[in-house]
Design a protein around this motif. Structure first.
Motif, PDB file in Angstrom:
ATOM      1  N   VAL A 202       4.787 -11.342  -4.337  1.00 40.44           N
ATOM      2  CA  VAL A 202       4.105 -12.638  -4.370  1.00 40.44           C
ATOM      3  C   VAL A 202       4.539 -13.421  -5.604  1.00 40.44           C
ATOM      4  CG1 VAL A 202       2.036 -11.938  -3.103  1.00 40.44           C
ATOM      5  CG2 VAL A 202       2.116 -11.657  -5.593  1.00 40.44           C
ATOM      6  N   ILE A 203       4.348 -14.726  -5.536  1.00 40.29           N
ATOM      7  CA  ILE A 203       4.524 -15.592  -6.700  1.00 40.29           C
ATOM      8  C   ILE A 203       3.150 -16.022  -7.176  1.00 40.29           C
ATOM      9  CG2 ILE A 203       5.367 -17.814  -7.543  1.00 40.29           C
ATOM     10  CD1 ILE A 203       7.554 -17.693  -5.394  1.00 40.29           C
ATOM     11  N   ILE A 204       2.833 -15.697  -8.429  1.00 37.54           N
ATOM     12  CA  ILE A 204       1.625 -16.228  -9.069  1.00 37.54           C
ATOM     13  C   ILE A 204       2.097 -16.778 -10.400  1.00 37.54           C
ATOM     14  CG2 ILE A 204      -0.725 -15.773  -9.856  1.00 37.54           C
ATOM     15  CD1 ILE A 204      -0.883 -13.416  -8.007  1.00 37.54           C
ATOM     16  N   SER A 205       2.485 -18.041 -10.402  1.00 39.63           N
ATOM     17  CA  SER A 205       3.169 -18.602 -11.563  1.00 39.63           C
ATOM     18  C   SER A 205       2.832 -20.078 -11.767  1.00 39.63           C
ATOM     19  CB  SER A 205       4.688 -18.421 -11.402  1.00 39.63           C
ATOM     20  OG  SER A 205       5.382 -18.755 -12.578  1.00 39.63           O
ATOM     21  N   GLY A 206       1.569 -20.412 -11.621  1.00 41.02           N
ATOM     22  CA  GLY A 206       1.193 -21.811 -11.776  1.00 41.02           C
ATOM     23  C   GLY A 206       1.954 -22.722 -10.839  1.00 41.02           C
TER      24      GLY A 206
ATOM     25  N   PHE B 204      11.767 -19.920 -13.478  1.00 42.32           N
ATOM     26  CA  PHE B 204      11.027 -20.648 -12.446  1.00 42.32           C
ATOM     27  C   PHE B 204      11.948 -21.302 -11.419  1.00 42.32           C
ATOM     28  CE2 PHE B 204       8.401 -24.015 -10.626  1.00 42.32           C
ATOM     29  CZ  PHE B 204       7.219 -23.342 -10.399  1.00 42.32           C
ATOM     30  N   ASP B 205      13.107 -21.816 -11.869  1.00 40.10           N
ATOM     31  CA  ASP B 205      13.975 -22.521 -10.920  1.00 40.10           C
ATOM     32  C   ASP B 205      14.597 -21.591  -9.884  1.00 40.10           C
ATOM     33  OD1 ASP B 205      15.676 -21.247 -12.650  1.00 40.10           O
ATOM     34  OD2 ASP B 205      16.892 -23.000 -13.129  1.00 40.10           O
ATOM     35  N   GLY B 206      14.502 -20.270 -10.093  1.00 45.07           N
ATOM     36  CA  GLY B 206      15.024 -19.320  -9.110  1.00 45.07           C
ATOM     37  C   GLY B 206      13.949 -18.431  -8.521  1.00 45.07           C
ATOM     38  N   ILE B 207      12.690 -18.828  -8.699  1.00 47.12           N
ATOM     39  CA  ILE B 207      11.600 -17.928  -8.323  1.00 47.12           C
ATOM     40  C   ILE B 207      11.414 -17.817  -6.809  1.00 47.12           C
ATOM     41  CG2 ILE B 207       9.641 -19.560  -8.337  1.00 47.12           C
ATOM     42  CD1 ILE B 207       8.177 -17.387 -10.086  1.00 47.12           C
TER      43      ILE B 207
ATOM     44  N   LEU C  99       0.820  -1.205   0.000  1.00 47.38           N
ATOM     45  CA  LEU C  99       0.000   0.000   0.000  1.00 47.38           C
ATOM     46  C   LEU C  99       0.859   1.262   0.000  1.00 47.38           C
ATOM     47  CD1 LEU C  99      -2.844  -1.008   2.507  1.00 47.38           C
ATOM     48  CD2 LEU C  99      -2.901  -1.029   0.006  1.00 47.38           C
ATOM     49  N   LYS C 100       1.959   1.223   0.725  1.00 43.94           N
ATOM     50  CA  LYS C 100       2.849   2.380   0.787  1.00 43.94           C
ATOM     51  C   LYS C 100       3.521   2.645  -0.550  1.00 43.94           C
ATOM     52  CE  LYS C 100       6.625   4.372   3.514  1.00 43.94           C
ATOM     53  NZ  LYS C 100       7.566   4.143   4.655  1.00 43.94           N
ATOM     54  N   SER C 101       3.933   1.572  -1.229  1.00 43.91           N
ATOM     55  CA  SER C 101       4.606   1.736  -2.521  1.00 43.91           C
ATOM     56  C   SER C 101       3.621   1.997  -3.651  1.00 43.91           C
ATOM     57  CB  SER C 101       5.423   0.483  -2.848  1.00 43.91           C
ATOM     58  OG  SER C 101       4.572  -0.633  -3.123  1.00 43.91           O
ATOM     59  N   GLY C 102       2.368   1.554  -3.441  1.00 48.35           N
ATOM     60  CA  GLY C 102       1.365   1.715  -4.489  1.00 48.35           C
ATOM     61  C   GLY C 102       1.507   0.703  -5.608  1.00 48.35           C
ATOM     62  N   GLU C 103       2.291  -0.359  -5.351  1.00 49.98           N
ATOM     63  CA  GLU C 103       2.566  -1.365  -6.374  1.00 49.98           C
ATOM     64  C   GLU C 103       2.494  -2.772  -5.798  1.00 49.98           C
ATOM     65  OE1 GLU C 103       5.771   1.131  -9.152  1.00 49.98           O
ATOM     66  OE2 GLU C 103       6.465  -0.493  -7.838  1.00 49.98           O
ATOM     67  N   LEU C 104       1.948  -3.692  -6.583  1.00 51.85           N
ATOM     68  CA  LEU C 104       1.986  -5.113  -6.265  1.00 51.85           C
ATOM     69  C   LEU C 104       2.919  -5.769  -7.279  1.00 51.85           C
ATOM     70  CD1 LEU C 104       0.944  -7.681  -4.771  1.00 51.85           C
ATOM     71  CD2 LEU C 104      -0.806  -7.840  -6.567  1.00 51.85           C
ATOM     72  N   ARG C 105       4.106  -6.180  -6.824  1.00 51.83           N
ATOM     73  CA  ARG C 105       5.089  -6.814  -7.708  1.00 51.83           C
ATOM     74  C   ARG C 105       4.844  -8.323  -7.715  1.00 51.83           C
ATOM     75  NH1 ARG C 105      10.376  -5.455  -4.890  1.00 51.83           N
ATOM     76  NH2 ARG C 105       9.011  -6.049  -3.155  1.00 51.83           N
ATOM     77  N   VAL C 106       4.570  -8.855  -8.888  1.00 53.31           N
ATOM     78  CA  VAL C 106       4.199 -10.261  -9.017  1.00 53.31           C
ATOM     79  C   VAL C 106       5.258 -11.009  -9.815  1.00 53.31           C
ATOM     80  CG1 VAL C 106       2.459 -11.893  -9.830  1.00 53.31           C
ATOM     81  CG2 VAL C 106       1.757  -9.660  -8.918  1.00 53.31           C
ATOM     82  N   GLY C 107       5.812 -12.065  -9.217  1.00 49.18           N
ATOM     83  CA  GLY C 107       6.811 -12.881  -9.885  1.00 49.18           C
ATOM     84  C   GLY C 107       6.186 -14.059 -10.605  1.00 49.18           C
ATOM     85  N   PHE C 108       6.648 -14.323 -11.833  1.00 49.00           N
ATOM     86  CA  PHE C 108       6.155 -15.451 -12.627  1.00 49.00           C
ATOM     87  C   PHE C 108       7.171 -15.753 -13.721  1.00 49.00           C
ATOM     88  CE2 PHE C 108       4.602 -11.477 -14.322  1.00 49.00           C
ATOM     89  CZ  PHE C 108       4.926 -11.565 -15.665  1.00 49.00           C
ATOM     90  N   ASP C 109       7.022 -16.915 -14.333  1.00 52.41           N
ATOM     91  CA  ASP C 109       7.857 -17.310 -15.475  1.00 52.41           C
ATOM     92  C   ASP C 109       6.957 -17.367 -16.699  1.00 52.41           C
ATOM     93  OD1 ASP C 109       9.372 -18.548 -17.429  1.00 52.41           O
ATOM     94  OD2 ASP C 109      10.333 -19.940 -16.058  1.00 52.41           O
TER      95      ASP C 109
END
Length: 273
Positions: free
Chosen positions: A102-106, A88-91, A37-47
């Motif tokens: 967060v990770i949202i990557s199947g 993916f192997d380093g996620i 909320l402070k940054s105003g961004e949701l960073r989502v990791g995926f492959d």
């Protein structure tokens, strides 16, 4: 005298509760929720190599079921969705080193992974299937029939597909690759006999690159719930994610996305030919 003892007991209760409340407040302040909320961004990791969950379209944009899910999560938090494409192997190490929130990557929720990171409630149920070379048409009807050294079976490195091969097909000759498209091409080209992986991905590869060259055994032989990964020790964020998923799966959004990505192939027109 009894009244005094009661007052002392009440006072002692408040004294003991105060530090706990302070600790709870500090824990809440450190929650990933507040950082997002402070940054105003949701960073989502995926492959972005796992169709139709996360892929790159012909214009270089990220699309897929997981991408749409991530955008819905960002919308629910009132922040900007920021995609972070990661091997993916380093996620998991990337999540732990704060490369994203967060990770949202199947990603399948496994006990081994759960020892490293936290997981939300499942948002998708998956299972392993097998894509088989057409040269074995009429010879292979069940995955168990591939459990023989004469068959070359492939899967993607570091995935539950690889785990399934090692567990259920230990006698097969196994080869691993870093990308599922490479695994698929091994079978399509005839260099391998079968590819064990998530059924939607297999069906996508079979219908696009492998049409007329492979067939899919799409009766799942594993149970694999997919979930959102986050850093451990954050009960407030876990609560938020679980409530979000409950709402998402029951207000019609899940079904709309499922129909879009799994019951239609219109999205394939967005890919490079």
């Amino acid at each position: 005298m009894k009244f005094v003892k009661v007052l002392m007991a009440i006072a002692m209760t408040f004294m003991l509760a105060a530090p706990a409340s302070a600790a709870d407040i500090d824990l809440a302040k450190e929650s990933t929720i507040n950082k997002i909320l402070k940054s105003g961004e949701l960073r989502v990791g995926f492959d972005a190599s796992y169709a139709p969950f996360e892929i790159t379209d012909k214009n270089g944009r990220y699309i897929g079921f997981d991408i749409d899910l991530a955008k819905e999560l960002a919308k629910a938090m009132g922040v900007k969705f920021v995609p972070v494409n990661t091997d993916f192997d380093g996620i998991i190490p990337s999540l732990l080193s704060n490369k994203f929130d967060v990770i949202i990557s199947g990603m399948t929720l496994t006990q081994q992974r759960n020892l490293q990171i936290g997981f939300s409630d499942p948002y998708f149920l998956m299972g392993q299937g097998v894509m088989v070379s057409n040269k074995l048409q009429g010879k292979i009807a069940r995955y168990k029939e591939l459990n023989d050294p004469k068959y070359v079976v492939v899967s993607r490195l570091g995935t539950t597909g690889e785990e399934a091969v090692k567990k259920y097909l230990p006698k097969a000759t196994y080869k691993s690759f870093e990308k599922e498209v490479d695994c698929g091409m091994e079978v399509i080209s005839g260099r391998a006999d079968a590819f064990v992986f998530d059924i939607p991905a297999l069906e996508n590869i079979a219908s696009v690159q492998g049409k007329g060259k492979v067939f899919v055994l799409n009766d799942p032989f594993t149970f694999e719930p997919m979930a959102i990964g986050y850093k451990q020790g954050d009960p407030d964020f876990a609560n938020f994610l679980n409530n979000f998923i409950f709402q998402f799966k029951n207000d019609g959004r899940y079904q709309r996305l499922y129909d879009k990505w799994f019951r239609s192939d219109a999205w394939k027109s967005q890919l490079k030919k």
